[in-house]
Design an enzyme around this catalytic site. Structure first.
Site, PDB file in Angstrom:
ATOM      1  N   ARG A   1     -26.326  -6.606  43.860  1.00  0.00           N
ATOM      2  CA  ARG A   1     -26.532  -7.039  42.489  1.00  0.00           C
ATOM      3  C   ARG A   1     -25.327  -6.598  41.663  1.00  0.00           C
ATOM      4  NH1 ARG A   1     -29.566  -9.762  44.608  1.00  0.00           N
ATOM      5  NH2 ARG A   1     -31.816 -10.045  44.316  1.00  0.00           N
TER       6      ARG A   1
ATOM      7  N   ASP B   1     -19.394 -10.619  45.574  1.00  0.00           N
ATOM      8  CA  ASP B   1     -20.165 -11.858  45.608  1.00  0.00           C
ATOM      9  C   ASP B   1     -21.042 -11.978  44.366  1.00  0.00           C
ATOM     10  OD1 ASP B   1     -21.301 -14.247  46.917  1.00  0.00           O
ATOM     11  OD2 ASP B   1     -23.122 -13.031  47.113  1.00  0.00           O
TER      12      ASP B   1
ATOM     13  N   GLU C   1     -23.189 -12.402  35.364  1.00  0.00           N
ATOM     14  CA  GLU C   1     -23.106 -13.741  35.966  1.00  0.00           C
ATOM     15  C   GLU C   1     -23.586 -14.802  34.986  1.00  0.00           C
ATOM     16  OE1 GLU C   1     -24.361 -14.615  39.978  1.00  0.00           O
ATOM     17  OE2 GLU C   1     -24.005 -12.538  40.535  1.00  0.00           O
TER      18      GLU C   1
ATOM     19  N   CYS D   1     -22.405  -7.227  47.740  1.00  0.00           N
ATOM     20  CA  CYS D   1     -23.188  -8.456  47.895  1.00  0.00           C
ATOM     21  C   CYS D   1     -24.640  -8.211  47.479  1.00  0.00           C
ATOM     22  CB  CYS D   1     -23.145  -8.951  49.340  1.00  0.00           C
ATOM     23  SG  CYS D   1     -21.543  -9.553  49.882  1.00  0.00           S
TER      24      CYS D   1
ATOM     25  N   HIS E   1     -21.408 -15.940  44.396  1.00  0.00           N
ATOM     26  CA  HIS E   1     -22.791 -15.644  44.798  1.00  0.00           C
ATOM     27  C   HIS E   1     -23.233 -16.531  45.963  1.00  0.00           C
ATOM     28  CE1 HIS E   1     -26.648 -13.737  43.001  1.00  0.00           C
ATOM     29  NE2 HIS E   1     -26.767 -13.854  44.314  1.00  0.00           N
TER      30      HIS E   1
ATOM     31  N   ILE F   1     -30.520  -5.427  55.170  1.00  0.00           N
ATOM     32  CA  ILE F   1     -29.187  -6.024  55.058  1.00  0.00           C
ATOM     33  C   ILE F   1     -28.111  -4.975  55.310  1.00  0.00           C
ATOM     34  CG2 ILE F   1     -27.575  -7.190  53.510  1.00  0.00           C
ATOM     35  CD1 ILE F   1     -30.039  -8.469  52.155  1.00  0.00           C
TER      36      ILE F   1
END
Length: 386
Positions: free
Chosen positions: A273, A297, A302, A271, A320, A176
């Site tokens: 964790r 994100d 969370e 984006c 997310h 990524i």
């Protein structure tokens, strides 16, 4: 014990019972299970996150496999319940599995699946989108316009940063991170500095070749540098995107001290964790550095944000959605279903979980293999030779 949860049933007379804790995008994943004689039960409870008790109620007395979500706590209690119901397979509809106690799964002989290989470009695209939105202050300007405050062009109205010629920093140059770096280098002609424990030779070759192409066309070539430390990236880059794994070594990787190393007008993107950033320290940094911007994100706790983060105009926060393209989410559902099906049917494990295109081809039958089982070695599962 929780009350029975509401479900939708497909192929009620199927031999194998597979439970999905959430409705998932598309129908291919359902059809693939039904074609292999599975009864598919989908939880339709109007509840964002199911409790352990809810999931135990879903598992019931007989269950061959479960498709779950990264918001669920898959530990000793759930793997014990699944094992008692005769289940041997669980798959997250996610590439990460921080919510899964793999040792507990091993104890009960349950295969744990995940869904890599399908999120790379989609996640990188969102990181690039947040980078551009933060640089050009798009969210602030949109809110200003919708509030009816615009009464004419002004020289200083929402002036942001030009990306061309600046330096993009990547921390964690895996699939990524490398995809994001290529987008920023090729899309905005940015120079690259990256930090990773392993050299990203393919990424370096890409930037070198693109730099030579620009030079041959009379333009300023782009450059790359592999930093000797993460701090070097933070000090030198104008836009920094975080792509590490989350473990004990990366918890609060970006803290008060490291935020202070960054440029006053830097942009920080996450984006990966949430807990890789100390969110309390980040809120304080945003307060005292109004031209520092962040695009998030994911969040430390969370679905909650630390107090004050939502009030920061220099923060872009999204729920997310890095993998939230139609193709990717449907692909994740398919891979998760095939992980469970593969274990139920006794298939071997796919040899390369990052090359999953054969499973995603809707015009052909998927290979007789489980796409990605993270504890395959611990369980002694055979590997496909396809």
């Amino acid at each position: 014990m929780a009350k029975p949860v509401s479900i939708e049933v497909w192929n009620p007379n199927g031999k194998y019972r597979v439970v999905s804790t959430k409705p998932m995008p598309g129908t291919r994943w359902i059809n693939l299970l039904v074609e292999q004689d599975c009864r598919v039960e989908i939880c339709t409870q109007k509840k964002t996150i199911l409790s352990v008790e809810d999931i135990i109620a879903l598992i019931g007395d007989k269950c061959d496999g479960v498709i779950g979500q990264l918001t669920e706590d898959w530990g000793e209690t759930l793997f014990s319940a699944l094992s008692k119901a005769g289940g041997k397979a669980f798959s997250n509809m996610a590439v990460g599995y921080n919510n899964v106690d793999v040792n507990a799964a091993n104890k009960y002989g349950v295969a744990v699946g995940n869904t890599p290989g399908v999120l790379t470009e989609t996640t990188a695209e969102l990181a690039a989108s947040l980078s551009l939105a933060a640089a050009r202050r798009i969210v602030e300007a949109d809110e200003f316009m919708r509030a009816g405050l615009y009464d004419g062009w002004l020289p200083n109205l929402y002036v942001g940063n030009l990306l061309k010629g600046q330096t993009v920093g990547v921390i964690g140059a895996g699939r990524i991170g490398s995809a994001y770096a290529r987008m920023m280098v090729e899309g905005f002609k940015m120079n690259l500095i990256y930090f990773d424990l392993y050299q990203s030779t393919r990424l370096e070759k890409f930037v070198t070749a693109y730099g030579e192409f620009l030079k041959a066309n009379g333009e300023q070539p782009v450059t790359w540098k592999r930093a000797s430390s993460m701090d070097e990236v933070l000090q030198q880059a104008d836009v920094i995107s975080l792509h590490p794994i989350l473990d004990k070594t990366t918890y609060h990787l970006v803290n008060k001290e490291r935020l202070a190393l960054m440029k006053k007008e830097a942009i920080l993107i996450n984006c990966s964790r949430g807990p890789v950033i100390d969110e309390v320290a980040l809120v304080e940094h945003l307060k005292h550095n109004p031209m520092f911007r962040v695009g998030l994100d994911v969040f430390e706790d969370e679905p909650y944000m630390k107090p004050g983060l939502g009030d920061m105009k220099n923060a872009i926060v999204v729920p997310h959605i890095a993998s939230a393209s139609k193709w990717t989410r449907e692909g994740m559902a398919t891979l998760a279903a095939l992980n469970v099906l593969g274990k139920i049917k006794g298939y071997p494990v796919w040899s390369d979980p990052n090359r999953v295109e054969p499973f995603l081809n809707e015009n052909a039958r998927p290979p007789a293999a489980a796409p990605s089982i993270v504890n395959a070695k611990a369980l002694g599962l055979p590997v496909s030779k396809l």
